[in-house]
Design an enzyme around this catalytic site. Structure first.
Site, short mmCIF file in Angstrom:
data_model
loop_
_atom_site.label_atom_id
_atom_site.label_comp_id
_atom_site.label_asym_id
_atom_site.label_seq_id
_atom_site.Cartn_x
_atom_site.Cartn_y
_atom_site.Cartn_z
N LYS A 60 50.78 75.05 -19.63
CA LYS A 60 49.72 75.22 -18.62
C LYS A 60 49.72 74.05 -17.64
O LYS A 60 50.14 72.94 -17.98
CB LYS A 60 48.33 75.35 -19.26
N ASP B 53 42.31 72.91 -24.98
CA ASP B 53 43.18 73.80 -24.19
C ASP B 53 43.67 75.01 -24.99
O ASP B 53 44.31 75.89 -24.42
CB ASP B 53 44.45 73.04 -23.75
O1 C5P Z 1 40.48 68.69 -27.17
P1 C5P Z 1 41.65 67.81 -27.41
O2 C5P Z 1 41.81 67.46 -28.87
O3 C5P Z 1 42.92 68.30 -26.82
O4 C5P Z 1 41.30 66.45 -26.67
C1 C5P Z 1 42.03 65.27 -26.89
C2 C5P Z 1 41.24 64.10 -26.38
O5 C5P Z 1 41.15 64.13 -24.95
C3 C5P Z 1 39.81 64.03 -26.85
O6 C5P Z 1 39.71 63.37 -28.09
C4 C5P Z 1 39.14 63.22 -25.75
O7 C5P Z 1 39.41 61.84 -25.88
C5 C5P Z 1 39.88 63.69 -24.51
N1 C5P Z 1 39.18 64.80 -23.85
C6 C5P Z 1 38.02 64.52 -23.14
N2 C5P Z 1 37.35 65.54 -22.53
C7 C5P Z 1 37.82 66.80 -22.58
C8 C5P Z 1 39.00 67.11 -23.28
C9 C5P Z 1 39.67 66.07 -23.91
O8 C5P Z 1 37.58 63.37 -23.06
N3 C5P Z 1 37.15 67.77 -21.96
#
Ligand code: C5P
Length: 318
Positions: free
Chosen positions: A29, A156
């Site tokens: 993506k 995602d």
């Molecule tokens: O959701 P995911 O595990 O992929 O996110 C990884 C990290 O990216 C989170 O722990 C956070 O630090 C950051 N993140 C964020 N805000 C989001 C998505 C991700 O701060 N909306």
């Protein structure tokens, strides 16, 4: 004695699951618009984003097994942990727990999406594992149910179950597909050496904002949606934006040279993809994309330059 209810053959097949291997293809993506709001109390940032699935794929094959195992080849082989921390393994466990079946499968990944590249490669593999194991185990969940499980695995992951072009809100996990007349957009994807950490990129953006050193936040996705409807790549190029770009450039200053090289080669616009370090460029058409990719490859501003088109479907069997 009452006779037991017997499902018809189709239901029975679905219940028993696939006997042979199930192969799922899942795209990378990019974010056409990545508006990052304030940091929430749960450690995530509120997002206002437009996801777009492009034709660079990982492939996950699931076979019957007595335990849950994962092997891999391709991008990141030897670097990516294949144990219970791997998002594909976590996805299989999550689905098995939800459906009440034993988490038994032999998973094999063929990766083309780079690790920590800002293209959601890990999330793609989790989405692929959900779709593949659902078919292998005959758990027969709907795409919305799978997306619900996906939301707990990563922000995602639900988008990669759906694919296409979609609005993402919340922390990115709340996905609403965009029903647009089909237009294919042509991209050049400049893959960098090494990855960037997503949490580090968000933290860097917070730091830049606190220091008054970040650009103004992007705000609404209205302009981007209006541009998509016009179906003109020049209009879309002007509407692309990513609030995380300043952070990625601060962490990897050489990306400024990559963006400049793409635009000098004739791209309509270039942006950092997600949290980087991959840069994506919008081209006028497929031929132009090929030409720009060839120029970027010889300019030495990236490890690899590929062409891709979008939107494409999310994780699908076949
Ligand atoms: O959701 P995911 O595990 O992929 O996110 C990884 C990290 O990216 C989170 O722990 C956070 O630090 C950051 N993140 C964020 N805000 C989001 C998505 C991700 O701060 N909306």
């Amino acid at each position: 004695m009452t006779e037991a209810w017997r499902p018809d053959d189709d239901d029975d097949q679905q219940r028993r699951g696939a006997s042979g291997p199930v192969r799922v293809r899942v795209p990378a993506k990019v974010n056409l618009h990545l508006g990052v709001g304030p940091l929430r109390r749960d450690g995530y940032h509120e997002l206002n984003t437009v996801y777009h699935a492009i034709s660079i794929y990982d492939e996950l094959t699931a076979r019957r097994g007595d335990t849950l195992t994962l092997t891999m080849e391709g991008e990141g082989a030897g670097e990516l942990a294949l144990d219970d921390t791997n998002l594909a393994i976590r996805a299989a466990h999550a689905l098995a727990g939800y459906a009440g079946v034993p988490p038994h499968a032999r998973l094999h990944l063929r990766k083309q999406i780079p690790l920590a590249g800002g293209l959601a490669g890990g999330s793609a593999d989790a989405a692929a594992a959900l779709v593949a194991c659902d078919a292998l185990w005959g758990t027969g969940l709907s795409r919305d149910e799978l997306a619900g499980i996906a939301a707990d695995l990563g922000s995602d992951v639900p988008f990669l179950i759906h694919g296409g072009t979609a609005l993402g809100t919340g922390r990115g996990e709340a996905v609403s597909p965009v029903l647009a007349r089909p237009t294919s957009w042509h991209w050049v994807v400049a893959i960098a050496d090494g990855g960037l950490s997503t949490p580090a990129a968000y933290a860097e953006l917070d730091r830049l904002r606190d220091a008054g050193a970040a650009g103004p936040p992007l705000g609404s996705t209205d302009g981007l949606f209006a541009a998509l409807r016009q179906r003109d790549p020049r209009v879309l190029a002007a509407a692309l934006g990513n609030d995380l770009q300043d952070a990625a450039l601060a962490m990897r200053p050489s990306l400024a040279g990559t963006l400049k090289a793409g635009e000098a080669a004739g791209a309509l616009a270039g942006i950092v993809s997600g949290s980087g370090p991959t840069c994506v460029f919008l081209a006028t058409n497929a031929d132009d994309a090929e030409r720009i990719a060839a120029e970027l490859a010889t300019a030495g501003v990236c490890r690899q330059a590929r062409t891709a088109h979008g939107p494409v479907a999310g994780a699908r069997i076949g």
